[in-house]
Design a protein around this motif. Structure first.
Motif, short mmCIF file in Angstrom:
data_model
loop_
_atom_site.label_atom_id
_atom_site.label_comp_id
_atom_site.label_asym_id
_atom_site.label_seq_id
_atom_site.Cartn_x
_atom_site.Cartn_y
_atom_site.Cartn_z
N UNK A 206 0.82 -1.22 0.00
CA UNK A 206 0.00 0.00 0.00
C UNK A 206 0.86 1.27 0.00
N UNK A 207 2.17 1.11 -0.19
CA UNK A 207 3.07 2.26 -0.28
C UNK A 207 3.15 2.74 -1.73
N UNK A 208 3.45 4.00 -1.89
CA UNK A 208 3.58 4.55 -3.24
C UNK A 208 4.90 4.08 -3.85
N UNK A 209 4.84 3.52 -5.05
CA UNK A 209 6.04 3.08 -5.74
C UNK A 209 6.43 1.65 -5.44
N UNK A 210 7.71 1.38 -5.60
CA UNK A 210 8.24 0.01 -5.54
C UNK A 210 9.08 -0.19 -4.29
N UNK A 211 8.91 -1.34 -3.64
CA UNK A 211 9.75 -1.71 -2.49
C UNK A 211 10.50 -2.99 -2.83
N UNK A 212 11.82 -2.94 -2.67
CA UNK A 212 12.68 -4.09 -2.95
C UNK A 212 13.15 -4.70 -1.63
N UNK A 213 12.89 -5.99 -1.44
CA UNK A 213 13.42 -6.76 -0.32
C UNK A 213 14.50 -7.68 -0.88
N UNK A 214 15.71 -7.59 -0.34
CA UNK A 214 16.81 -8.45 -0.80
C UNK A 214 17.60 -8.98 0.40
N UNK A 215 18.49 -9.94 0.11
CA UNK A 215 19.35 -10.53 1.15
C UNK A 215 18.54 -11.24 2.23
N UNK A 216 17.43 -11.86 1.82
CA UNK A 216 16.53 -12.51 2.79
C UNK A 216 16.33 -13.99 2.47
N UNK A 217 17.33 -14.63 1.86
CA UNK A 217 17.17 -16.02 1.42
C UNK A 217 16.86 -16.96 2.58
N UNK A 218 17.31 -16.64 3.81
CA UNK A 218 17.05 -17.54 4.93
C UNK A 218 15.56 -17.66 5.25
#
Length: 309
Positions: A206-218
């Protein structure tokens, strides 16, 4: 059920006699008495569970047990052991204990859990014009990634009455709702917000634009594959998301239509999608919610009360 290999391997190096009877080094576990010897262990991942397991085993081991991590994980164990008379050696990249000490009884006040509070903080942050106070929350700096993420997205969060309880910093958190914007969450920030990934993914919806989540393979080896489970859940309520090996890219929208969601037996997924329901134009049905009682009995009652306040 989580795979236990990354904990069993160093315990076996200490001399533990443990056999995993489940597929893929999973429970049930058969444990036989054994003499433990302290080790110097370099963990391939930053994991408070692995670190705490080895430090606690080290209390009954001969000699010194040291755990080194590639990044700082939560340090609740290191903070609380001295209250029971157990010295902890703080290292630049971890911690160590020496076996043979005898813990003594102590009376402690345990702070409120920030991971549990996060669902209410996100719900309030998404409700423009709202104001919510969550009292007595632990704000250990190894855990406050969720606060940093929300503030970077535009939420207003105030810490009041900062104090210490049981060796932990505590505060009353006041969040005021206003529009959020997408950000990038990775590296050290992802480590400090790893448990809050599901509800932060909801905030990103629900945030404006794009959110990138990375480095969360665990997250693929938690109670569920949380990356896949959240990607599926977001799509189920009409959101737009891209799944990556180590995270997600979430494209925010002001409202989503809602839908039917599977929790995959994961308490954090179930609670996160309950928060998402507040911003959906239609109902959100979450299947298999009994798992929520593993960490937060009464969650739905409190969420309803907060929404009606």
């Amino acid at each position: 059920i989580r795979p236990m290999g990354r904990i069993l391997e160093p315990l076996r190096r200490m001399g533990a006699a443990i056999e995993a009877e489940g597929e893929g080094e999973r429970a049930p576990l058969a444990v036989r008495p054994a003499r433990l010897t302290g080790i110097e262990y370099r963990s391939p991942v930053a994991s408070a569970q692995v670190k705490s397991c080895l430090l606690l085993a080290g209390l009954s081991a001969e000699g010194r047990t040291a755990v080194h991590e590639p990044a700082a994980s939560r340090d609740h164990t290191e903070r609380i052991l001295p209250a029971f008379g157990i010295p902890v050696e703080r290292l630049p990249d971890g911690a160590a204990v020496t076996g043979g000490g005898r813990p003594r009884a102590a009376e402690l006040t345990v702070p409120g859990d920030l991971s549990s509070a996060a669902f209410f903080l996100v719900a309030a942050a998404l409700a423009e014009g709202s104001r919510l106070t969550v009292e007595g929350v632990g704000v250990n700096p190894t855990r406050t990634g969720v606060l940093d993420c929300l503030e970077a997205m535009g939420a207003e969060i105030e810490r009041l009455g900062e104090r210490e309880q049981g060796g932990e910093p505590v505060a009353d958190l006041v969040v005021r709702g206003r529009g959020l914007a997408g950000i990038e969450i990775g590296g050290e920030l992802m480590v400090r917000a790893i448990d809050e990934f599901p509800v932060l993914a909801v905030a990103a919806c629900f945030a404006e634009g794009e959110t990138l989540f990375r480095d969360a393979a665990e997250l693929r080896v938690k109670e569920s594959d949380r990356i896949a489970a959240m990607a599926e859940a977001i799509r189920a309520i009409g959101g737009e998301v891209e799944e990556r090996p180590d995270g997600l890219v979430v494209h925010g929208r002001r409202h989503l239509p809602g839908g039917r969601v599977r929790s995959h037996g994961d308490h954090r997924v179930a609670m996160a999608m309950a928060v998402a329901a507040a911003r959906c134009t239609g109902p959100v049905v979450v299947r298999d919610t009994a798992c929520v009682d593993t960490s937060f009995p009464g969650f739905y009652r409190l969420l309803r009360a907060a929404a009606e306040a």
